[in-house]
Design an enzyme around this catalytic site. Sequence first.
Site, PDB file in Angstrom:
ATOM      1  N   THR A 126       8.020 -39.087  47.290  1.00  0.00           N
ATOM      2  CA  THR A 126       6.844 -39.890  47.662  1.00  0.00           C
ATOM      3  C   THR A 126       7.182 -41.026  48.622  1.00  0.00           C
ATOM      4  O   THR A 126       8.228 -41.655  48.509  1.00  0.00           O
ATOM      5  CB  THR A 126       6.218 -40.484  46.374  1.00  0.00           C
ATOM      6  OG1 THR A 126       5.832 -39.404  45.538  1.00  0.00           O
ATOM      7  CG2 THR A 126       5.011 -41.357  46.671  1.00  0.00           C
ATOM      8  N   GLU A 127       6.254 -41.262  49.550  1.00  0.00           N
ATOM      9  CA  GLU A 127       6.396 -42.367  50.510  1.00  0.00           C
ATOM     10  C   GLU A 127       5.039 -43.078  50.622  1.00  0.00           C
ATOM     11  O   GLU A 127       4.024 -42.541  50.178  1.00  0.00           O
ATOM     12  CB  GLU A 127       6.792 -41.806  51.889  1.00  0.00           C
ATOM     13  CG  GLU A 127       8.127 -41.098  51.884  1.00  0.00           C
ATOM     14  CD  GLU A 127       8.567 -40.656  53.280  1.00  0.00           C
ATOM     15  OE1 GLU A 127       7.835 -40.941  54.264  1.00  0.00           O
ATOM     16  OE2 GLU A 127       9.643 -40.036  53.363  1.00  0.00           O
ATOM     17  N   GLY A 131       1.862 -39.000  49.614  1.00  0.00           N
ATOM     18  CA  GLY A 131       1.771 -38.902  48.153  1.00  0.00           C
ATOM     19  C   GLY A 131       1.423 -37.468  47.805  1.00  0.00           C
ATOM     20  O   GLY A 131       2.302 -36.613  47.669  1.00  0.00           O
ATOM     21  N   ILE A 157       9.732 -44.640  42.820  1.00  0.00           N
ATOM     22  CA  ILE A 157      10.707 -43.665  42.342  1.00  0.00           C
ATOM     23  C   ILE A 157      11.121 -43.991  40.898  1.00  0.00           C
ATOM     24  O   ILE A 157      11.739 -45.029  40.635  1.00  0.00           O
ATOM     25  CB  ILE A 157      11.932 -43.635  43.289  1.00  0.00           C
ATOM     26  CG1 ILE A 157      11.469 -43.414  44.746  1.00  0.00           C
ATOM     27  CG2 ILE A 157      12.930 -42.576  42.840  1.00  0.00           C
ATOM     28  CD1 ILE A 157      10.563 -42.205  44.984  1.00  0.00           C
ATOM     29  N   THR A 158      10.759 -43.091  39.992  1.00  0.00           N
ATOM     30  CA  THR A 158      11.018 -43.319  38.565  1.00  0.00           C
ATOM     31  C   THR A 158      12.515 -43.417  38.301  1.00  0.00           C
ATOM     32  O   THR A 158      13.290 -42.578  38.778  1.00  0.00           O
ATOM     33  CB  THR A 158      10.413 -42.158  37.734  1.00  0.00           C
ATOM     34  OG1 THR A 158       9.024 -42.101  38.012  1.00  0.00           O
ATOM     35  CG2 THR A 158      10.634 -42.374  36.236  1.00  0.00           C
ATOM     36  N   GLN A 337     -11.658 -45.365  20.387  1.00  0.00           N
ATOM     37  CA  GLN A 337     -13.008 -45.440  19.820  1.00  0.00           C
ATOM     38  C   GLN A 337     -12.966 -45.453  18.292  1.00  0.00           C
ATOM     39  O   GLN A 337     -13.669 -46.230  17.652  1.00  0.00           O
ATOM     40  CB  GLN A 337     -13.831 -44.237  20.337  1.00  0.00           C
ATOM     41  CG  GLN A 337     -15.322 -44.400  20.193  1.00  0.00           C
ATOM     42  CD  GLN A 337     -15.882 -45.522  21.057  1.00  0.00           C
ATOM     43  OE1 GLN A 337     -15.231 -45.989  21.980  1.00  0.00           O
ATOM     44  NE2 GLN A 337     -17.063 -45.984  20.718  1.00  0.00           N
ATOM     45  N   GLY A 340     -11.912 -48.712  17.066  1.00  0.00           N
ATOM     46  CA  GLY A 340     -12.869 -49.796  17.331  1.00  0.00           C
ATOM     47  C   GLY A 340     -12.165 -50.982  17.984  1.00  0.00           C
ATOM     48  O   GLY A 340     -11.255 -50.807  18.804  1.00  0.00           O
ATOM     49  N   GLU A 364       3.779 -36.586  39.359  1.00  0.00           N
ATOM     50  CA  GLU A 364       4.200 -35.191  39.591  1.00  0.00           C
ATOM     51  C   GLU A 364       3.028 -34.297  40.024  1.00  0.00           C
ATOM     52  O   GLU A 364       2.967 -33.123  39.692  1.00  0.00           O
ATOM     53  CB  GLU A 364       4.976 -34.627  38.393  1.00  0.00           C
ATOM     54  CG  GLU A 364       6.344 -35.315  38.234  1.00  0.00           C
ATOM     55  CD  GLU A 364       7.331 -34.616  37.335  1.00  0.00           C
ATOM     56  OE1 GLU A 364       7.336 -33.378  37.288  1.00  0.00           O
ATOM     57  OE2 GLU A 364       8.117 -35.324  36.676  1.00  0.00           O
ATOM     58  N   GLU A 368      -6.118 -33.294  40.935  1.00  0.00           N
ATOM     59  CA  GLU A 368      -6.754 -32.640  42.097  1.00  0.00           C
ATOM     60  C   GLU A 368      -5.756 -31.700  42.782  1.00  0.00           C
ATOM     61  O   GLU A 368      -6.118 -30.589  43.198  1.00  0.00           O
ATOM     62  CB  GLU A 368      -7.269 -33.705  43.081  1.00  0.00           C
ATOM     63  CG  GLU A 368      -8.436 -34.535  42.554  1.00  0.00           C
ATOM     64  CD  GLU A 368      -8.094 -35.450  41.383  1.00  0.00           C
ATOM     65  OE1 GLU A 368      -6.934 -35.947  41.319  1.00  0.00           O
ATOM     66  OE2 GLU A 368      -8.954 -35.670  40.514  1.00  0.00           O
TER      67      GLU A 368
HETATM   68  N1  COS Z   1       7.736 -22.939  45.295  1.00  0.00           N
HETATM   69  C1  COS Z   1       8.438 -22.569  46.385  1.00  0.00           C
HETATM   70  N2  COS Z   1       7.986 -22.732  47.648  1.00  0.00           N
HETATM   71  C2  COS Z   1       6.777 -23.311  47.815  1.00  0.00           C
HETATM   72  C3  COS Z   1       5.994 -23.742  46.718  1.00  0.00           C
HETATM   73  C4  COS Z   1       6.508 -23.517  45.418  1.00  0.00           C
HETATM   74  N3  COS Z   1       5.823 -23.891  44.337  1.00  0.00           N
HETATM   75  N4  COS Z   1       4.858 -24.287  47.187  1.00  0.00           N
HETATM   76  C5  COS Z   1       4.915 -24.199  48.525  1.00  0.00           C
HETATM   77  N5  COS Z   1       6.077 -23.616  48.896  1.00  0.00           N
HETATM   78  C6  COS Z   1       6.484 -23.265  50.283  1.00  0.00           C
HETATM   79  C7  COS Z   1       5.448 -22.358  50.890  1.00  0.00           C
HETATM   80  O1  COS Z   1       5.704 -21.004  50.541  1.00  0.00           O
HETATM   81  C8  COS Z   1       5.577 -22.636  52.367  1.00  0.00           C
HETATM   82  O2  COS Z   1       6.649 -21.930  52.944  1.00  0.00           O
HETATM   83  P1  COS Z   1       6.461 -20.481  53.700  1.00  0.00           P
HETATM   84  O3  COS Z   1       5.434 -20.689  54.762  1.00  0.00           O
HETATM   85  O4  COS Z   1       7.824 -20.201  54.219  1.00  0.00           O
HETATM   86  O5  COS Z   1       6.004 -19.530  52.656  1.00  0.00           O
HETATM   87  C9  COS Z   1       5.958 -24.115  52.413  1.00  0.00           C
HETATM   88  O6  COS Z   1       6.497 -24.425  51.104  1.00  0.00           O
HETATM   89  C10 COS Z   1       4.769 -24.995  52.678  1.00  0.00           C
HETATM   90  O7  COS Z   1       3.794 -24.736  51.672  1.00  0.00           O
HETATM   91  P2  COS Z   1       2.267 -25.150  51.782  1.00  0.00           P
HETATM   92  O8  COS Z   1       1.688 -24.665  53.069  1.00  0.00           O
HETATM   93  O9  COS Z   1       1.585 -24.735  50.531  1.00  0.00           O
HETATM   94  O10 COS Z   1       2.384 -26.752  51.874  1.00  0.00           O
HETATM   95  P3  COS Z   1       1.266 -27.853  51.870  1.00  0.00           P
HETATM   96  O11 COS Z   1       1.671 -28.914  52.815  1.00  0.00           O
HETATM   97  O12 COS Z   1      -0.093 -27.247  52.046  1.00  0.00           O
HETATM   98  O13 COS Z   1       1.369 -28.555  50.404  1.00  0.00           O
HETATM   99  C11 COS Z   1       1.187 -28.935  48.045  1.00  0.00           C
HETATM  100  C12 COS Z   1       1.425 -27.970  49.249  1.00  0.00           C
HETATM  101  C13 COS Z   1      -0.189 -29.572  48.025  1.00  0.00           C
HETATM  102  C14 COS Z   1       1.329 -27.977  46.897  1.00  0.00           C
HETATM  103  C15 COS Z   1       2.278 -30.020  48.042  1.00  0.00           C
HETATM  104  O14 COS Z   1       2.093 -30.950  49.086  1.00  0.00           O
HETATM  105  C16 COS Z   1       2.331 -30.795  46.723  1.00  0.00           C
HETATM  106  O15 COS Z   1       2.831 -30.294  45.719  1.00  0.00           O
HETATM  107  N6  COS Z   1       1.831 -32.033  46.704  1.00  0.00           N
HETATM  108  C17 COS Z   1       1.943 -32.911  45.564  1.00  0.00           C
HETATM  109  C18 COS Z   1       3.237 -33.631  45.604  1.00  0.00           C
HETATM  110  C19 COS Z   1       3.526 -34.288  44.302  1.00  0.00           C
HETATM  111  O16 COS Z   1       3.491 -33.698  43.241  1.00  0.00           O
HETATM  112  N7  COS Z   1       3.834 -35.573  44.363  1.00  0.00           N
HETATM  113  C20 COS Z   1       4.084 -36.313  43.177  1.00  0.00           C
HETATM  114  C21 COS Z   1       5.263 -37.166  43.301  1.00  0.00           C
HETATM  115  S1  COS Z   1       6.749 -36.341  43.319  1.00  0.00           S
HETATM  116  S2  COS Z   1       7.380 -36.691  41.492  1.00  0.00           S
END
Ligand code: COS
Length: 382
Positions: A126-127, A131, A157-158, A337, A340, A364, A368
């Site tokens: 995260t930055e 997020g 960062i935890t 609740q 109370g 994590e 959404e």
């Molecule tokens: N396992 C392995 N590879 C994965 C994966 C998974 N679960 N999810 C995505 N990938 C791969 C995809 O396959 C893709 O690669 P290929 O084109 O070679 O197949 C690449 O990563 C990009 O994937 P995608 O297009 O799905 O990326 P997005 O930018 O659309 O983002 C989400 C995907 C929303 C799932 C991601 O940004 C996310 O998890 N966000 C939340 C982050 C989070 O949890 N933050 C909390 C703090 S960290 S503790």
Amino acid sequence: MDFEIPEEVRLLQDSVRRFVREVLHPVEAEIEETDQIPPHIVEELRKLGLFGLSIPQEYGGLGISLVAQCVVFEELAKASLCFRSRVGTNNGIGSLGILFDGTEEQKRTYLPKLASGEWTGAFALTEPNAGSDAAAIETTAVRQGDVFLLNGRKQWITNANVAQVFTVMALTDREKRARGGITAFLVHRDTPGLTITKPHKTMGFRGSHVCDLIFEDAQVPATNVLGKIGDGFKVAMKVLDRGRLTIGAVCVGAAQRLLELSIAHAKQRVQFGKPIAEQQAIQFMLADTATEIFACRGMLRETAWRVDRGERLTKEVAMVKLHCSEMVGRAADRAVQIHGGMGYMRDCPVERYYRDVRLIRIYEGTSEIQRLIIARELLKES
Ligand code: COS
């Protein structure tokens, strides 16, 4: 499906249950005041092996199955959630990248220290501007001879305040980003050019801290690349797929404690001449929480069992994270609740849980983001 828990895990579950009741419950109030887990408690967590549940025995951990880890984390979450958070990164996001994608040498260097709790591991994705949109990270890593120079900021960062090693995701190719442009690095706390900020002030999770990491030409040896150059986004996604599962166990354990506290309160609190447990309005709330716990434990154990057998279950893990974290939010609300006015008082454990569990719908991956992952997988499958 067979959820039979081996005898040694049953014994561990019993020890953790006793430890929670006899050692952790008595220090919960103190931690709310001091915001620190007493050092002797961290030592006790180490002695029980709780830092290395997920790390294989050949690297010094207990190497128990995911079903078994869920059983243990469920028990641990019946005490203040800071305890699970303290051991959580070593079992999850702070070690899994090394376990999944590390070289043999990296595994031998880091995993035994993380398994014993001598070192703490943390995960830095995260930055400030990345997020939910994890691929939008701006931290860069540029190769210069035998080192990479990292520049940027990681946020919230935890365990950063106590960690010795961080799994850090940085851009090595701005154009390619999530597809070949992000690389994972193992960064030591004492890396020249790395500053760790003071912990942020948060709504809950007293005793567990989040800090920022500031990289200013931080020199990371090229040998500390984790996995292949450009594969860092996938490293991070695989780690999160696994980390999110055990969060379900935390939710189930916390909800169970909230239910137990609510039942105890409802039986002794007398209003209108009888314990409030005899009022149907209270009974319905208890029944709803108990039913939801039962359902969540079922989905959690089934998913853990299938992942233990080698299935890749991105969708189901996201469902577990989504449903269990939303469930514990409802359970905490009902518990307040039922209590109370008492439930609003700082010295009442349900007040603490109410604040703490709010984070679980966010960290994590927010609810959404879990829905987005579930929907994408559904559409891919159809
Ligand atoms: N396992 C392995 N590879 C994965 C994966 C998974 N679960 N999810 C995505 N990938 C791969 C995809 O396959 C893709 O690669 P290929 O084109 O070679 O197949 C690449 O990563 C990009 O994937 P995608 O297009 O799905 O990326 P997005 O930018 O659309 O983002 C989400 C995907 C929303 C799932 C991601 O940004 C996310 O998890 N966000 C939340 C982050 C989070 O949890 N933050 C909390 C703090 S960290 S503790």
